[in-house]
Design a protein around this motif. Structure first.
Motif, PDB file in Angstrom:
ATOM      1  N   SER A  97     -45.389  62.785  23.825  1.00 50.99           N
ATOM      2  CA  SER A  97     -44.714  63.723  22.854  1.00 50.99           C
ATOM      3  C   SER A  97     -45.197  65.064  23.734  1.00 50.99           C
ATOM      4  O   SER A  97     -45.198  66.076  23.992  1.00 50.99           O
ATOM      5  CB  SER A  97     -44.716  64.133  21.421  1.00 50.99           C
ATOM      6  OG  SER A  97     -46.256  64.424  21.026  1.00 50.99           O
ATOM      7  N   ASN A  98     -46.616  64.701  24.469  1.00 50.20           N
ATOM      8  CA  ASN A  98     -47.419  65.001  25.129  1.00 50.20           C
ATOM      9  C   ASN A  98     -47.046  67.108  24.747  1.00 50.20           C
ATOM     10  O   ASN A  98     -47.089  67.585  24.800  1.00 50.20           O
ATOM     11  CB  ASN A  98     -46.555  65.874  26.478  1.00 50.20           C
ATOM     12  CG  ASN A  98     -47.470  66.480  27.378  1.00 50.20           C
ATOM     13  OD1 ASN A  98     -48.920  66.411  27.271  1.00 50.20           O
ATOM     14  ND2 ASN A  98     -47.310  67.003  28.548  1.00 50.20           N
ATOM     15  N   THR A  99     -47.726  67.414  22.900  1.00 53.27           N
ATOM     16  CA  THR A  99     -48.129  68.032  22.720  1.00 53.27           C
ATOM     17  C   THR A  99     -49.057  68.529  21.487  1.00 53.27           C
ATOM     18  O   THR A  99     -49.705  67.084  21.692  1.00 53.27           O
ATOM     19  CB  THR A  99     -46.931  68.869  21.479  1.00 53.27           C
ATOM     20  OG1 THR A  99     -47.086  67.076  20.413  1.00 53.27           O
ATOM     21  CG2 THR A  99     -46.044  68.503  22.438  1.00 53.27           C
ATOM     22  N   ALA A 100     -49.197  69.666  21.459  1.00 46.89           N
ATOM     23  CA  ALA A 100     -50.755  69.119  20.386  1.00 46.89           C
ATOM     24  C   ALA A 100     -51.094  68.318  19.003  1.00 46.89           C
ATOM     25  O   ALA A 100     -50.755  68.085  18.527  1.00 46.89           O
ATOM     26  CB  ALA A 100     -50.897  70.841  19.880  1.00 46.89           C
ATOM     27  N   SER A 101     -49.349  68.560  18.535  1.00 48.26           N
ATOM     28  CA  SER A 101     -48.955  67.648  17.555  1.00 48.26           C
ATOM     29  C   SER A 101     -49.059  66.178  17.909  1.00 48.26           C
ATOM     30  O   SER A 101     -49.363  65.813  16.475  1.00 48.26           O
ATOM     31  CB  SER A 101     -47.947  68.394  16.080  1.00 48.26           C
ATOM     32  OG  SER A 101     -46.408  67.817  17.622  1.00 48.26           O
ATOM     33  N   GLY A 102     -48.069  66.006  18.241  1.00 46.75           N
ATOM     34  CA  GLY A 102     -48.357  64.453  18.478  1.00 46.75           C
ATOM     35  C   GLY A 102     -49.708  64.600  18.864  1.00 46.75           C
ATOM     36  O   GLY A 102     -50.161  62.777  18.846  1.00 46.75           O
ATOM     37  N   ASN A 103     -50.794  64.856  19.430  1.00 46.90           N
ATOM     38  CA  ASN A 103     -52.463  64.542  19.813  1.00 46.90           C
ATOM     39  C   ASN A 103     -52.952  64.470  18.358  1.00 46.90           C
ATOM     40  O   ASN A 103     -53.594  63.169  18.484  1.00 46.90           O
ATOM     41  CB  ASN A 103     -53.166  65.717  20.616  1.00 46.90           C
ATOM     42  CG  ASN A 103     -52.638  65.370  21.946  1.00 46.90           C
ATOM     43  OD1 ASN A 103     -51.779  64.320  22.233  1.00 46.90           O
ATOM     44  ND2 ASN A 103     -52.358  66.786  22.970  1.00 46.90           N
ATOM     45  N   ILE A 104     -52.156  65.011  17.418  1.00 46.25           N
ATOM     46  CA  ILE A 104     -53.315  65.026  16.243  1.00 46.25           C
ATOM     47  C   ILE A 104     -52.424  63.876  15.702  1.00 46.25           C
ATOM     48  O   ILE A 104     -53.082  63.529  14.758  1.00 46.25           O
ATOM     49  CB  ILE A 104     -53.169  66.663  15.739  1.00 46.25           C
ATOM     50  CG1 ILE A 104     -53.895  67.561  15.531  1.00 46.25           C
ATOM     51  CG2 ILE A 104     -53.140  66.152  13.717  1.00 46.25           C
ATOM     52  CD1 ILE A 104     -52.768  68.909  15.317  1.00 46.25           C
ATOM     53  N   LEU A 105     -51.384  63.370  15.551  1.00 45.42           N
ATOM     54  CA  LEU A 105     -50.877  62.217  15.374  1.00 45.42           C
ATOM     55  C   LEU A 105     -51.830  60.809  15.571  1.00 45.42           C
ATOM     56  O   LEU A 105     -51.820  60.071  15.375  1.00 45.42           O
ATOM     57  CB  LEU A 105     -49.423  62.500  15.079  1.00 45.42           C
ATOM     58  CG  LEU A 105     -48.044  62.966  14.285  1.00 45.42           C
ATOM     59  CD1 LEU A 105     -46.429  63.114  14.575  1.00 45.42           C
ATOM     60  CD2 LEU A 105     -48.888  62.502  12.940  1.00 45.42           C
ATOM     61  N   ALA A 127     -56.904  68.720  15.003  1.00 47.34           N
ATOM     62  CA  ALA A 127     -56.232  69.961  14.579  1.00 47.34           C
ATOM     63  C   ALA A 127     -57.136  71.212  15.441  1.00 47.34           C
ATOM     64  O   ALA A 127     -56.680  72.325  15.826  1.00 47.34           O
ATOM     65  CB  ALA A 127     -55.352  69.993  13.347  1.00 47.34           C
ATOM     66  N   ASP A 128     -58.441  70.774  14.807  1.00 41.32           N
ATOM     67  CA  ASP A 128     -59.155  72.040  15.210  1.00 41.32           C
ATOM     68  C   ASP A 128     -59.662  71.912  16.733  1.00 41.32           C
ATOM     69  O   ASP A 128     -59.589  73.123  17.399  1.00 41.32           O
ATOM     70  CB  ASP A 128     -61.112  71.628  14.323  1.00 41.32           C
ATOM     71  CG  ASP A 128     -61.077  71.973  13.040  1.00 41.32           C
ATOM     72  OD1 ASP A 128     -59.975  72.650  12.419  1.00 41.32           O
ATOM     73  OD2 ASP A 128     -61.223  71.632  12.164  1.00 41.32           O
ATOM     74  N   ILE A 129     -59.520  71.030  17.686  1.00 42.11           N
ATOM     75  CA  ILE A 129     -59.567  70.621  18.693  1.00 42.11           C
ATOM     76  C   ILE A 129     -58.451  71.650  19.679  1.00 42.11           C
ATOM     77  O   ILE A 129     -58.577  72.422  20.844  1.00 42.11           O
ATOM     78  CB  ILE A 129     -59.823  69.676  19.255  1.00 42.11           C
ATOM     79  CG1 ILE A 129     -61.141  68.925  19.437  1.00 42.11           C
ATOM     80  CG2 ILE A 129     -59.395  69.458  20.877  1.00 42.11           C
ATOM     81  CD1 ILE A 129     -61.948  67.903  18.948  1.00 42.11           C
ATOM     82  N   GLU A 130     -57.424  71.145  19.370  1.00 41.92           N
ATOM     83  CA  GLU A 130     -56.118  71.837  19.445  1.00 41.92           C
ATOM     84  C   GLU A 130     -56.059  73.333  19.389  1.00 41.92           C
ATOM     85  O   GLU A 130     -55.439  73.537  19.858  1.00 41.92           O
ATOM     86  CB  GLU A 130     -54.816  70.650  19.098  1.00 41.92           C
ATOM     87  CG  GLU A 130     -54.890  69.677  19.369  1.00 41.92           C
ATOM     88  CD  GLU A 130     -54.675  69.288  20.562  1.00 41.92           C
ATOM     89  OE1 GLU A 130     -53.686  70.267  21.460  1.00 41.92           O
ATOM     90  OE2 GLU A 130     -55.175  68.338  21.368  1.00 41.92           O
ATOM     91  N   ILE A 131     -56.667  74.031  18.774  1.00 40.74           N
ATOM     92  CA  ILE A 131     -56.689  75.102  17.960  1.00 40.74           C
ATOM     93  C   ILE A 131     -57.277  75.821  19.268  1.00 40.74           C
ATOM     94  O   ILE A 131     -57.065  77.136  19.062  1.00 40.74           O
ATOM     95  CB  ILE A 131     -56.935  75.530  16.376  1.00 40.74           C
ATOM     96  CG1 ILE A 131     -55.567  75.393  16.005  1.00 40.74           C
ATOM     97  CG2 ILE A 131     -57.303  76.261  16.260  1.00 40.74           C
ATOM     98  CD1 ILE A 131     -55.528  74.859  14.094  1.00 40.74           C
ATOM     99  N   GLY A 132     -58.503  75.085  19.373  1.00 38.25           N
ATOM    100  CA  GLY A 132     -59.531  75.828  19.710  1.00 38.25           C
ATOM    101  C   GLY A 132     -58.977  76.018  20.869  1.00 38.25           C
ATOM    102  O   GLY A 132     -59.200  77.112  22.013  1.00 38.25           O
ATOM    103  N   PHE A 213     -48.453  77.536  13.351  1.00 34.90           N
ATOM    104  CA  PHE A 213     -48.955  76.547  14.376  1.00 34.90           C
ATOM    105  C   PHE A 213     -49.935  75.848  13.495  1.00 34.90           C
ATOM    106  O   PHE A 213     -49.707  74.421  12.958  1.00 34.90           O
ATOM    107  CB  PHE A 213     -49.336  76.785  15.738  1.00 34.90           C
ATOM    108  CG  PHE A 213     -49.957  74.860  15.791  1.00 34.90           C
ATOM    109  CD1 PHE A 213     -49.177  73.817  16.322  1.00 34.90           C
ATOM    110  CD2 PHE A 213     -51.285  74.530  16.146  1.00 34.90           C
ATOM    111  CE1 PHE A 213     -49.840  72.680  16.425  1.00 34.90           C
ATOM    112  CE2 PHE A 213     -51.654  73.668  16.409  1.00 34.90           C
ATOM    113  CZ  PHE A 213     -50.561  72.398  16.523  1.00 34.90           C
ATOM    114  N   ALA A 214     -50.811  76.186  12.792  1.00 38.01           N
ATOM    115  CA  ALA A 214     -52.222  75.392  11.835  1.00 38.01           C
ATOM    116  C   ALA A 214     -51.618  75.205  10.558  1.00 38.01           C
ATOM    117  O   ALA A 214     -51.986  74.006  10.222  1.00 38.01           O
ATOM    118  CB  ALA A 214     -53.284  76.972  11.653  1.00 38.01           C
ATOM    119  N   LEU A 215     -50.726  76.782  10.035  1.00 38.98           N
ATOM    120  CA  LEU A 215     -49.484  75.699   8.502  1.00 38.98           C
ATOM    121  C   LEU A 215     -48.994  74.676   8.722  1.00 38.98           C
ATOM    122  O   LEU A 215     -48.831  74.245   8.109  1.00 38.98           O
ATOM    123  CB  LEU A 215     -49.380  77.400   8.595  1.00 38.98           C
ATOM    124  CG  LEU A 215     -48.653  77.089   6.887  1.00 38.98           C
ATOM    125  CD1 LEU A 215     -49.353  77.113   6.397  1.00 38.98           C
ATOM    126  CD2 LEU A 215     -47.956  78.531   6.832  1.00 38.98           C
TER     127      LEU A 215
END
Length: 231
Positions: A97-105, A127-132, A213-215
């Motif tokens: 997926s190459n997205t933040a949500s994909g990395n978290i999953l 998720a904290d890393i991606e938001i950072g 996005f965080a929500l």
């Protein structure tokens, strides 16, 4: 004969006065660029901050817009493979997926089989890393929002000091001398405020996208954990 000469004199006087008025009007006309450049030296750093502000806003917007996309089918595809016991396939789908949500999953899939609290904690850290990563450089926008108006104010104050120094030396207290120099120096204050408003608005708008996005990602983590518990 006398009235004819008087008429000619009046005509010449009116023409001369019109020429003078036109010359004065033409001399007072100034281009927008010329008006701005009268702001003085402090317009240089303010202009640099303006261009850097636009760069940061555009760069961060494009990055956040790309990274924060959440594919509604991604979680479904991952959960189907998890339920089927195909962990490698679920992991590959998340990575693709190459997205933040994909990395978290992906972080959640990698620890499937461990306690639920550990899975949830691992995903929260991801998720904290991606938001950072999304928040990177946003602090600079907040800094510019405070610095730019201050620079403009300093430019105005320095101009006022020069005006009063000139008055003390020349003893010329004419309104034209004071107002002419003052309006030129107040340009820097106006420019600084404009840059500050742009930076302030960009900072909060981008942070709003990150909060949104965080929500959404917290809802996705909760849904993922529920799927693990049911399987």
């Amino acid at each position: 004969m006398f009235s004819y000469i008087q008429l000619q004199a009046d005509t010449i006087a009116n023409a001369a006065s019109n020429v003078v008025v036109e010359n004065v009007a033409s001399n007072t006309e100034i281009s927008v660029l010329g008006f701005i450049l009268k702001g003085g030296f402090f317009l240089i750093p303010i202009s640099i901050l303006l261009f850097y502000t636009f760069y940061l806003i555009i760069e961060r917007y494009l990055y956040i817009n790309k990274a924060s996309k959440i594919d509604t089918h991604l979680l479904k595809d991952v959960s189907v493979n998890l339920i089927s016991g195909k962990l490698d396939m679920a992991l590959a789908i998340a990575e693709r997926s190459n997205t933040a949500s994909g990395n978290i999953l992906k972080e959640g899939v990698q620890v499937v089989g461990r306690p639920i609290t550990e899975i949830e904690s691992n995903m929260d850290r991801a998720a904290d890393i991606e938001i950072g990563e999304m928040e990177k450089h946003l602090g600079q926008l907040g800094l510019i929002a405070g610095i730019a108006p201050t620079l403009g104010f300093i430019g105005t104050i320095s101009g006022v000091i020069k005006i009063f120094y000139s008055i003390s030396v020349t003893e010329n207290i004419s309104i034209g001398n004071i107002s002419g120099g003052l309006y030129e120096k107040m340009i820097s204050s106006g420019a600084g405020l404009i840059v500050g408003i742009i930076a302030y608005s960009g900072y909060h708008l981008l942070n709003g996208k990150i909060d949104h996005f965080a929500l959404k990602i917290q809802k996705q983590i909760l849904e993922f954990v529920n799927i693990i518990q049911k399987s």
